[in-house]
Design an enzyme around this catalytic site. Structure first.
Site, PDB file in Angstrom:
ATOM      1  N   ASN A  74      -4.296   6.465   2.255  1.00  0.00           N
ATOM      2  CA  ASN A  74      -3.818   6.783   1.115  1.00  0.00           C
ATOM      3  C   ASN A  74      -2.408   6.998   0.674  1.00  0.00           C
ATOM      4  O   ASN A  74      -1.905   7.653   1.904  1.00  0.00           O
ATOM      5  CB  ASN A  74      -4.451   7.729   0.407  1.00  0.00           C
ATOM      6  CG  ASN A  74      -5.993   7.529   0.114  1.00  0.00           C
ATOM      7  OD1 ASN A  74      -6.216   6.418  -0.888  1.00  0.00           O
ATOM      8  ND2 ASN A  74      -6.940   8.052   0.659  1.00  0.00           N
ATOM      9  N   PRO A  97       5.292  10.049  -0.150  1.00  0.00           N
ATOM     10  CA  PRO A  97       5.160   8.534   0.513  1.00  0.00           C
ATOM     11  C   PRO A  97       5.703   8.420   1.756  1.00  0.00           C
ATOM     12  O   PRO A  97       6.353   9.282   2.293  1.00  0.00           O
ATOM     13  CB  PRO A  97       6.004   7.922  -0.639  1.00  0.00           C
ATOM     14  CG  PRO A  97       6.305   8.554  -1.865  1.00  0.00           C
ATOM     15  CD  PRO A  97       6.272  10.145  -1.488  1.00  0.00           C
ATOM     16  N   ASP A  98       5.296   7.515   2.507  1.00  0.00           N
ATOM     17  CA  ASP A  98       5.581   7.149   4.032  1.00  0.00           C
ATOM     18  C   ASP A  98       5.361   8.497   4.663  1.00  0.00           C
ATOM     19  O   ASP A  98       5.840   8.512   5.956  1.00  0.00           O
ATOM     20  CB  ASP A  98       6.851   6.765   3.987  1.00  0.00           C
ATOM     21  CG  ASP A  98       7.205   5.455   3.030  1.00  0.00           C
ATOM     22  OD1 ASP A  98       6.361   4.489   3.186  1.00  0.00           O
ATOM     23  OD2 ASP A  98       8.224   5.554   2.575  1.00  0.00           O
ATOM     24  N   ARG A  99       4.221   9.336   4.566  1.00  0.00           N
ATOM     25  CA  ARG A  99       4.304  10.445   5.439  1.00  0.00           C
ATOM     26  C   ARG A  99       5.170  11.255   5.593  1.00  0.00           C
ATOM     27  O   ARG A  99       5.218  12.110   6.470  1.00  0.00           O
ATOM     28  CB  ARG A  99       3.522   9.969   6.666  1.00  0.00           C
ATOM     29  CG  ARG A  99       2.094   9.109   6.613  1.00  0.00           C
ATOM     30  CD  ARG A  99       1.175  10.051   5.931  1.00  0.00           C
ATOM     31  NE  ARG A  99      -0.141   9.348   6.105  1.00  0.00           N
ATOM     32  CZ  ARG A  99      -0.813   8.710   4.916  1.00  0.00           C
ATOM     33  NH1 ARG A  99       0.033   8.512   3.789  1.00  0.00           N
ATOM     34  NH2 ARG A  99      -1.948   8.239   4.949  1.00  0.00           N
ATOM     35  N   LEU A 100       6.351  11.231   4.718  1.00  0.00           N
ATOM     36  CA  LEU A 100       7.492  12.046   4.841  1.00  0.00           C
ATOM     37  C   LEU A 100       7.256  13.230   3.723  1.00  0.00           C
ATOM     38  O   LEU A 100       7.715  13.608   2.812  1.00  0.00           O
ATOM     39  CB  LEU A 100       8.802  11.564   4.218  1.00  0.00           C
ATOM     40  CG  LEU A 100       9.006  10.285   5.418  1.00  0.00           C
ATOM     41  CD1 LEU A 100      10.529   9.591   5.130  1.00  0.00           C
ATOM     42  CD2 LEU A 100       9.202  10.962   6.887  1.00  0.00           C
TER      43      LEU A 100
END
Length: 212
Positions: free
Chosen positions: A8, A188-191
């Site tokens: 997700n 977002p983007d696992r950041l």
């Protein structure tokens, strides 16, 4: 089904150093109230990790029942596995995960028994069935069938049929006095945004951003 394809994207909100409260208790209260207003199911459920004297970790879900600037309180049977592990090693970690808000809070600290008076105050506020349940279950012990619990419950109902149910001497609360508290906001983007409060004095905290 490829579990590796399950993912997700987190994009609800961000977290900045400027938006944080000066202490973790105020910040926790803000997030907890927001989670409660969002009608998170079992908003006070937290995963509690303990470690035995032999170094074996255990994990279970308990319910937070109060918090203030002194720490975070939950209740249990003092003869349970978690209590025995806390007696051997009082350093614990607990985690709140509110997926609907894409947030986590990790609290690490020392678990200390609260006073009998504090435990009694909470115990008397519980529904009568929950009070009886505390007397019935020798938590974490091996039992051969559920019928044993039901027999014990009937016995306790008769024993305490008149008047108030007393606080068991083997049941009460622990307060987690935190060393560190981390607030995690999915991005977002696992950041992800992660900020850790680390205790540097009795009422002093250092706040650092952590890499996701």
């Amino acid at each position: 089904m490829d579990i590796g394809d399950l993912r997700n994207e987190y994009c609800r909100a961000g977290l900045t150093r400027e938006s944080l409260a000066l202490d973790p208790f105020t910040q926790f209260e803000q997030w907890f109230m927001q989670a409660n207003e969002a009608k998170i199911h079992e908003v006070n459920a937290m995963q509690l990790a303990t470690v035995s004297a032999e170094g074996k970790p255990s994990l279970r879900t308990v319910l937070l029942k109060s918090f203030d600037e002194k720490g975070f309180v939950f209740f249990t049977n003092y003869q349970s596995q978690k209590a025995q592990q806390i007696d051997a090693n009082p350093e614990v970690t607990t985690l709140f995960f509110w997926k609907e808000l894409e947030r986590q809070i990790e609290i690490s600290g020392r678990a200390e028994k609260i006073s009998t008076l504090e435990s009694l105050k909470y115990f008397t506020s519980r529904p009568r069935g929950s009070q009886l349940g505390a007397w019935v279950s020798a938590q974490s012990s091996i039992i051969t069938s559920r019928s044993l619990l039901e027999i014990k419950l009937d016995e306790m109902k008769r024993k305490f049929s008149a008047g108030q149910i007393p606080l068991p001497d083997f049941w009460g609360g622990y307060r987690i006095v935190p060393h560190t508290v981390e607030f995690w906001q999915g991005r977002p983007d696992r950041l992800h945004d992660r900020f850790e409060y680390r205790r540097t004095g009795p009422e002093e905290w250092q706040i650092e951003r952590l890499a996701p």
